[in-house]
Design an enzyme around this catalytic site. Structure first.
Site, mmCIF file in Angstrom:
data_model
loop_
_atom_site.group_PDB
_atom_site.id
_atom_site.type_symbol
_atom_site.label_atom_id
_atom_site.label_comp_id
_atom_site.label_asym_id
_atom_site.label_seq_id
_atom_site.Cartn_x
_atom_site.Cartn_y
_atom_site.Cartn_z
ATOM 1 N N LYS A 1 13.888 26.854 9.096
ATOM 2 C CA LYS A 1 13.633 26.660 7.661
ATOM 3 C C LYS A 1 14.685 27.337 6.781
ATOM 4 O O LYS A 1 15.087 26.808 5.738
ATOM 5 C CB LYS A 1 12.244 27.199 7.295
ATOM 6 N N LYS B 1 8.013 33.956 4.097
ATOM 7 C CA LYS B 1 7.891 32.891 5.093
ATOM 8 C C LYS B 1 8.729 33.194 6.334
ATOM 9 O O LYS B 1 9.852 33.689 6.229
ATOM 10 C CB LYS B 1 8.413 31.577 4.516
ATOM 11 N N GLY C 1 3.050 25.162 10.147
ATOM 12 C CA GLY C 1 1.592 25.056 10.151
ATOM 13 C C GLY C 1 0.914 26.220 9.471
ATOM 14 O O GLY C 1 -0.213 26.575 9.800
ATOM 15 N N GLY C 2 1.589 26.850 8.532
ATOM 16 C CA GLY C 2 0.961 27.947 7.785
ATOM 17 C C GLY C 2 1.083 29.308 8.451
ATOM 18 O O GLY C 2 0.649 30.315 7.893
ATOM 19 N N GLU D 1 10.544 33.484 -1.047
ATOM 20 C CA GLU D 1 10.673 32.458 -2.085
ATOM 21 C C GLU D 1 9.741 32.750 -3.224
ATOM 22 O O GLU D 1 8.673 33.340 -3.033
ATOM 23 C CB GLU D 1 10.259 31.092 -1.530
ATOM 24 N N LYS D 2 10.092 32.233 -4.379
ATOM 25 C CA LYS D 2 9.173 32.262 -5.503
ATOM 26 C C LYS D 2 7.994 31.379 -5.135
ATOM 27 O O LYS D 2 8.166 30.337 -4.509
ATOM 28 C CB LYS D 2 9.902 31.688 -6.726
ATOM 29 N N GLU E 1 10.872 21.022 2.869
ATOM 30 C CA GLU E 1 11.374 20.843 4.228
ATOM 31 C C GLU E 1 11.660 19.369 4.499
ATOM 32 O O GLU E 1 11.285 18.509 3.713
ATOM 33 C CB GLU E 1 10.397 21.384 5.266
ATOM 34 N N ARG F 1 11.242 12.600 11.573
ATOM 35 C CA ARG F 1 10.477 11.673 12.405
ATOM 36 C C ARG F 1 9.801 10.649 11.494
ATOM 37 O O ARG F 1 9.851 10.789 10.272
ATOM 38 C CB ARG F 1 9.372 12.447 13.131
ATOM 39 N N ARG G 1 -7.005 8.496 5.561
ATOM 40 C CA ARG G 1 -7.018 8.775 6.997
ATOM 41 C C ARG G 1 -8.464 8.889 7.448
ATOM 42 O O ARG G 1 -9.209 9.735 6.954
ATOM 43 C CB ARG G 1 -6.300 10.092 7.294
#
Lengths: 155, 453
Positions: free
Chosen positions: B116, B158, B164-165, B200-201, B288, B292, B338
């Site tokens: 990232k 981060k 995935g958090g 990051e902010k 990000e 795919r 979904r």
């Protein structure tokens, strides 16, 4: 669910003149066969087609059940299934002799064949001792997971 | 063009790829675990190879077994779908090393976008707006603290290898920074073998807007418009739509140009999605890039008429995309729901039961992408997505009304599904207004009594 349905079908077969039932439901297909080559059920020697109505209540002829699931095996044999997809080879290398032949005795841990994938030769070993009754594939044949490779009669 | 493609996936996306293969007149190979023996993708493919028992690490995530299946069927390419090995750089490389084309980016690009901090730097160099923060990796917790004071709170710590958090901490006060840094770093080290952090902010309650990019192998790339994906529960998307009610033509062009610049900066080929956060001032920031095909690709297909899977295969086969895509205008409005086998009354507990009856809606503007059928036993080993319901109409209001009609026609008996939940959202005033952000579902009240039976 479907297991109950299967038991129903087996019961029907046992208690009728019917030899074979082919059934499609819930997206599944079952072919249930009364195998005449078993020779383990008591009673008249003719291939077990008719079951004497008077013997219905005795609850015998259970052995037929074991062979009634969709794939028939020879009596007493255990199928060795492939643990992975790949290419089946009977010998350790192209010029060498096969690991096993029909009739050979094997012990636990003996190599039976090679399944090759990604250029890696994976030796498949016997999990129990026994006699090779049948070799189900040809040398160089493609094989998938759980596909039967050998029939071994346990000693 | 390829002759035979192996699909290293399952469920609805495997079926989707098999359909594209049929239309392109090429052969398809399905791989499956024993739990998927009766799955539709196995039935519809030209060939199928059983590769293992149910657990994913012995089947759909198992690289040697998948390559073996490709070898025995003589496939010339492998399509990873989404999830599973789709963004696994090692898999991409191993496919190539074993003589298969990978219908996805090469391992360098996957690694570049998977890291990232590095991805962010690449975007900065390409002139793509990013969330204000440090450059590269933080030296230590102290540097984090200094930067946080400089940028102003709240800030987000981060993990560079995170996802995935995990390895993420929201920090609102100076006194919390060091502790948050240390725990996030340790968490990331444990989960991803890499404890590097960046800061990051924190953008409060942003909208999540992503741009679909299509790129050929000659250096050309084009934006196919945005997707609004702010309706998320615990970072999982539930409802997506295209276009976004928050994006006008000017913003669409600026975001599209930024996404294309980012894709070109990494020499991207195929389909990719650049995710942005949109704040209250309509400023957008790179979050990000997903290298795919995505679950929600159908809504872009509806509003552009482009078959993204066929294009993806063709891009990797060395074709160019048609020129008219450069001036593509989105047509109408599309929404996707979904449908998961989960019980919305029990905190979305999975419901992997047999489907007893199954009837899907139809009519103008309705599309169903699903691998389910009456009698299908939903395996408990994999995700709970049983299908996607997609609608397409001239306007957003029409599309919402159409989705309501389609949801009402949908019958799935056996497992619990999220259909009543979607019905409740379609009725919701805030959703209908189009004025929502990623906090929507946190404050959405789903009442048992209100849902239709």
């Amino acid at each position: 669910m479907w297991q109950d349905k299967l038991k129903e079908i087996i019961y029907l077969l046992e208690n009728s003149d019917v030899n074979e039932i082919d059934v499609n439901f819930w997206g599944r297909r079952f072919r249930v066969v009364k195998s005449p080559s078993i020779g383990v059920s008591p009673g008249p020697g003719t291939p077990a087609v008719t079951i004497d109505p008077s013997s219905q209540s005795s609850g015998k002829s259970e052995p037929v059940q074991a062979e009634s699931h969709s794939v028939e095996t020879s009596a007493g044999g255990e199928k060795i299934l492939s643990p992975m997809p790949g290419t089946f080879y009977t010998a350790p290398s192209p010029d060498a002799d096969s690991f096993v032949k029909v009739g050979d005795s094997v012990s636990e841990g003996d190599p039976l064949c090679i399944i090759e994938a990604m250029k890696i030769m994976n030796e498949i070993e016997a999990e129990t001792g026994g006699t090779i009754v049948e070799i189900l594939l040809e040398d160089g044949q493609a094989v998938e997971y759980n596909q039967p490779l050998f029939v071994i009669e346990s000693s | 063009m390829y002759k035979k493609i192996l699909i290293a996936n399952r469920g609805e996306i495997a079926l989707r790829i098999i359909r594209a293969c049929h239309e392109l007149n090429l052969k398809s190979v399905a791989v499956y675990s024993t739990a998927d023996e009766y799955s539709l993708h196995v039935k519809f493919a030209d060939e199928a190879v059983c590769i293992g028992p149910p657990p994913s690490n012995e089947s759909y995530l198992n690289i040697p077994r998948i390559i073996a299946a490709g070898e025995i069927t003589n496939a010339d390419a492998i399509h990873p779908g989404y999830g599973f090995l789709a963004e696994n750089a090692e898999f991409s490389k191993i496919c190539k090393d074993n003589g298969f084309d990978f219908i996805g980016p090469n391992s360098d690009i996957i690694n570049a976008m998977g890291n990232k901090a590095q991805a962010k730097k690449t975007m900065v160099d390409a002139g793509v707006p990013v969330i204000p923060g440090n450059e590269g990796i933080l030296k230590d917790a102290e540097e984090a603290r200094q930067m946080a004071i400089e940028m102003g709170f709240p800030v987000m710590l981060k993990a560079s290898a995170g996802g995935g958090g995990r390895g993420m901490r929201l920090v609102r006060e100076e006194s919390e920074v060091v502790h948050a840094y240390n725990t996030a770093s340790a968490e990331s080290l444990a989960a991803f073998n890499n404890g590097e952090m960046y800061i990051e902010k924190f953008v409060e309650n942003p909208r999540h807007i992503e741009i679909q990019v299509l790129a050929d192998s000659f250096g050309n790339a084009v934006s196919l418009g945005e997707r609004e994906c702010s309706i998320q529960r615990r970072h999982q998307k539930l409802i997506e739509e295209s276009p976004s009610a928050a994006v006008d033509d000017d913003l669409r062009k600026r975001m599209g140009d930024a996404a294309v610049a980012g894709a070109k900066a990494v020499n991207y080929v195929g389909v990719g999605t650049v995710e942005f956060l949109l704040d209250k001032n309509k400023d957008f920031y790179f979050m990000e890039m997903n290298t795919r095909i995505q679950v929600e690709h159908p809504i872009t297909e509806m509003v552009t008429g482009v078959d993204l899977i066929k294009e993806q295969i063709q891009m990797h086969a060395g074709h160019k995309f048609p020129d008219y895509l450069y001036n593509m205008k989105l047509r109408g409005h599309s929404i996707e729901c979904r449908i998961n086998a989960e019980d919305p009354d029990k905190d979305f507990m999975p419901s992997p039961m047999s489907i007893i009856s199954y009837h899907m809606p139809g009519g103008k503007g309705v599309r169903v992408d699903s691998h389910a059928y009456a009698g299908y036993e939903i395996p408990s080993y994999y995700d709970s997505l049983i299908g996607k319901l997609i609608v397409h109409s001239p306007t957003r209001e029409d599309a919402i009304n159409l989705m309501e009609r389609a949801l009402e026609e949908t019958i799935i008996e056996g497992p619990k599904t999220t259909i009543p939940f979607h019905q409740a959202i379609m009725k919701d005033d805030t959703f209908r207004s189009g004025k929502f952000d990623t906090s929507f579902l946190e404050s959405f009240e789903y009442n048992k009594e209100e849902k239709e039976t």
